[in-house]
Design a protein around this motif. Structure first.
Motif, PDB file in Angstrom:
ATOM      1  N   GLY A   6     -14.031  36.181  79.959  1.00 45.89           N
ATOM      2  CA  GLY A   6     -13.503  35.182  79.042  1.00 45.89           C
ATOM      3  C   GLY A   6     -12.615  35.783  77.969  1.00 45.89           C
ATOM      4  N   LEU A   7     -13.035  36.924  77.409  1.00 46.28           N
ATOM      5  CA  LEU A   7     -12.226  37.581  76.387  1.00 46.28           C
ATOM      6  C   LEU A   7     -10.923  38.109  76.974  1.00 46.28           C
ATOM      7  CD1 LEU A   7     -14.970  39.540  74.398  1.00 46.28           C
ATOM      8  CD2 LEU A   7     -13.648  37.543  73.631  1.00 46.28           C
ATOM      9  N   ALA A   8     -11.000  38.626  78.205  1.00 49.18           N
ATOM     10  CA  ALA A   8      -9.784  39.098  78.864  1.00 49.18           C
ATOM     11  C   ALA A   8      -8.811  37.938  79.093  1.00 49.18           C
ATOM     12  CB  ALA A   8     -10.127  39.777  80.192  1.00 49.18           C
ATOM     13  N   GLY A   9      -9.342  36.786  79.493  1.00 50.46           N
ATOM     14  CA  GLY A   9      -8.496  35.620  79.690  1.00 50.46           C
ATOM     15  C   GLY A   9      -7.870  35.136  78.396  1.00 50.46           C
ATOM     16  N   LEU A  10      -8.661  35.116  77.309  1.00 49.65           N
ATOM     17  CA  LEU A  10      -8.137  34.699  76.015  1.00 49.65           C
ATOM     18  C   LEU A  10      -7.021  35.633  75.560  1.00 49.65           C
ATOM     19  CD1 LEU A  10     -10.143  33.384  73.016  1.00 49.65           C
ATOM     20  CD2 LEU A  10      -8.442  35.165  72.647  1.00 49.65           C
ATOM     21  N   ALA A  11      -7.249  36.946  75.697  1.00 50.14           N
ATOM     22  CA  ALA A  11      -6.237  37.918  75.275  1.00 50.14           C
ATOM     23  C   ALA A  11      -4.964  37.792  76.112  1.00 50.14           C
ATOM     24  CB  ALA A  11      -6.801  39.334  75.388  1.00 50.14           C
ATOM     25  N   ALA A  12      -5.141  37.610  77.423  1.00 52.07           N
ATOM     26  CA  ALA A  12      -3.969  37.467  78.297  1.00 52.07           C
ATOM     27  C   ALA A  12      -3.177  36.225  77.942  1.00 52.07           C
ATOM     28  CB  ALA A  12      -4.420  37.415  79.761  1.00 52.07           C
ATOM     29  N   GLY A  13      -3.861  35.105  77.712  1.00 53.54           N
ATOM     30  CA  GLY A  13      -3.171  33.877  77.346  1.00 53.54           C
ATOM     31  C   GLY A  13      -2.415  34.006  76.044  1.00 53.54           C
ATOM     32  N   LEU A  14      -3.007  34.683  75.061  1.00 55.45           N
ATOM     33  CA  LEU A  14      -2.367  34.844  73.753  1.00 55.45           C
ATOM     34  C   LEU A  14      -1.111  35.709  73.853  1.00 55.45           C
ATOM     35  CD1 LEU A  14      -4.200  35.473  70.401  1.00 55.45           C
ATOM     36  CD2 LEU A  14      -2.079  36.657  70.935  1.00 55.45           C
ATOM     37  N   VAL A  15      -1.240  36.886  74.457  1.00 57.04           N
ATOM     38  CA  VAL A  15      -0.111  37.821  74.525  1.00 57.04           C
ATOM     39  C   VAL A  15       1.041  37.238  75.334  1.00 57.04           C
ATOM     40  CG1 VAL A  15       0.626  40.078  75.393  1.00 57.04           C
ATOM     41  CG2 VAL A  15      -1.570  39.860  74.216  1.00 57.04           C
ATOM     42  N   ILE A  16       0.731  36.647  76.484  1.00 56.23           N
ATOM     43  CA  ILE A  16       1.775  36.095  77.345  1.00 56.23           C
ATOM     44  C   ILE A  16       2.484  34.935  76.657  1.00 56.23           C
ATOM     45  CG2 ILE A  16       2.194  34.851  79.496  1.00 56.23           C
ATOM     46  CD1 ILE A  16      -0.013  36.571  80.765  1.00 56.23           C
ATOM     47  N   SER A  17       1.733  34.066  75.979  1.00 60.26           N
ATOM     48  CA  SER A  17       2.341  32.910  75.330  1.00 60.26           C
ATOM     49  C   SER A  17       3.246  33.308  74.173  1.00 60.26           C
ATOM     50  CB  SER A  17       1.257  31.947  74.841  1.00 60.26           C
ATOM     51  OG  SER A  17       0.577  31.364  75.926  1.00 60.26           O
ATOM     52  N   VAL A  18       2.866  34.308  73.412  1.00 61.09           N
ATOM     53  CA  VAL A  18       3.726  34.780  72.324  1.00 61.09           C
ATOM     54  C   VAL A  18       5.073  35.245  72.877  1.00 61.09           C
ATOM     55  CG1 VAL A  18       4.046  36.605  70.610  1.00 61.09           C
ATOM     56  CG2 VAL A  18       1.874  35.407  70.732  1.00 61.09           C
ATOM     57  N   ALA A  19       5.033  35.923  74.044  1.00 59.12           N
ATOM     58  CA  ALA A  19       6.252  36.473  74.618  1.00 59.12           C
ATOM     59  C   ALA A  19       7.119  35.423  75.304  1.00 59.12           C
ATOM     60  CB  ALA A  19       5.895  37.573  75.622  1.00 59.12           C
ATOM     61  N   THR A  20       6.500  34.386  75.884  1.00 60.23           N
ATOM     62  CA  THR A  20       7.268  33.445  76.704  1.00 60.23           C
ATOM     63  C   THR A  20       7.629  32.137  76.008  1.00 60.23           C
ATOM     64  OG1 THR A  20       5.231  32.503  77.646  1.00 60.23           O
ATOM     65  CG2 THR A  20       6.251  34.349  78.826  1.00 60.23           C
ATOM     66  N   THR A  21       6.843  31.694  75.055  1.00 54.09           N
ATOM     67  CA  THR A  21       7.098  30.410  74.399  1.00 54.09           C
ATOM     68  C   THR A  21       8.477  30.329  73.750  1.00 54.09           C
ATOM     69  OG1 THR A  21       4.748  29.999  74.019  1.00 54.09           O
ATOM     70  CG2 THR A  21       6.291  28.820  72.614  1.00 54.09           C
ATOM     71  N   PRO A  22       8.996  31.385  73.097  1.00 53.51           N
ATOM     72  CA  PRO A  22      10.334  31.272  72.516  1.00 53.51           C
ATOM     73  C   PRO A  22      11.419  30.918  73.526  1.00 53.51           C
ATOM     74  CG  PRO A  22       9.206  33.174  71.617  1.00 53.51           C
ATOM     75  CD  PRO A  22       8.358  32.663  72.742  1.00 53.51           C
ATOM     76  N   ALA A  23      11.192  31.231  74.801  1.00 56.06           N
ATOM     77  CA  ALA A  23      12.179  30.925  75.838  1.00 56.06           C
ATOM     78  C   ALA A  23      11.883  29.603  76.541  1.00 56.06           C
ATOM     79  CB  ALA A  23      12.222  32.054  76.859  1.00 56.06           C
ATOM     80  N   GLY A  24      10.876  28.862  76.081  1.00 54.14           N
ATOM     81  CA  GLY A  24      10.563  27.568  76.664  1.00 54.14           C
ATOM     82  C   GLY A  24       9.624  27.624  77.845  1.00 54.14           C
TER      83      GLY A  24
END
Length: 260
Positions: A6-24
């Motif tokens: 669960g912690l690995a999933g939370l960390a993966a979701g956070l890091v990936i979203s920070v990097a990809t959200t600015p590009a939509g």
């Protein structure tokens, strides 16, 4: 699901979203390899789990864009009206036509590698005479319908594919990003519901991994809000190149895994 998963999933979701959200991009398109290869989510359950991630993570970025008024653009309505019916069709195709992991990986590779390379090329060497010309409203809706179906198969809601496609056609990242994220959220809600119903008729691992999807989504909720705040501070050329490079890299990875 264990606490470490669960912690690995939370960390993966956070890091990936920070990097990809600015590009939509919600991040689901790049979270998929982590779920399959690291977190061990079986196929085809990984698709509705990814859609669940979008449902939970989406409001973070959308809240930020709503406050700035960026969601009022007509482009948002066009993308949602096309991808919403498409994602339901894609969910049915995913369950009954392409449930195998190998076929699924090949589909990812065929889709992402050309898209990523095309976006990189359009960024580095813009087409002469393009002059920022945008596709017509009808073309945008038609494209959204087709991409929605593919997104339903892939588990990304459609908006994550429309982002690089529309940016490659000359639209600005600042305009496309909020509309693509809104489309991803709405279609992911519909897609997750479709998979829940199809799990009653299908066989195998069709229902989402609820706990892992929620854990990844919580990370994405935080990361999406942070990524939306970062967007005005990032150069558009860099965002385009990052988006194209990530799409190409993920596609190549899955081609190697499927053919190896």
């Amino acid at each position: 699901m264990t606490w470490s998963t669960g912690l690995a999933g939370l960390a993966a979701g956070l890091v990936i979203s920070v990097a990809t959200t600015p590009a939509g991009v919600s991040g689901a398109v790049f979270l998929l390899p982590v779920q399959l290869s690291v977190l061990g989510v079986p196929s085809p359950a990984v698709t509705p789990t990814n859609l669940l991630f979008n449902v939970v993570a989406g409001p973070g970025a959308l809240l930020r864009h709503h406050r700035t008024g960026l969601l009022r653009d007509p482009l948002t309505r066009r993308l949602v009206s096309g991808t919403l019916p498409g994602v339901v069709v894609g969910a049915a195709v995913r369950v009954f036509a392409v449930p195998g992991a190998t076929v699924f990986r090949l589909l990812i590779a065929v889709l992402l590698v050309p898209l990523g390379l095309w976006l990189i090329r359009r960024t580095v060497r813009p087409a002469r005479g393009a002059g920022g010309k945008e596709p017509s409203p009808r073309a945008v809706t038609g494209l959204a319908l087709a991409v929605g179906a593919v997104g339903g198969v892939y588990g990304i809601g459609g908006g994550s594919l429309l982002g690089p496609l529309l940016v490659g056609r000359g639209m600005s990242v600042a305009r496309v990003a909020p509309a693509a994220l809104a489309s991803t959220f709405v279609t992911s809600v519909a897609g997750a519901g479709a998979f829940a119903l199809l799990s009653l008729a299908g066989t195998g691992d069709v229902a989402p991994d609820w706990y892992l999807g929620l854990a990844c989504g919580l990370g994405g909720l935080i990361g999406g809000y942070l990524g939306a705040r970062l967007q005005p501070r990032l150069p558009e050329t860099g965002l385009r190149l990052l988006l194209g490079s990530l799409a190409t890299g993920v596609g190549v990875l899955y081609a190697v895994q499927a053919l190896g």
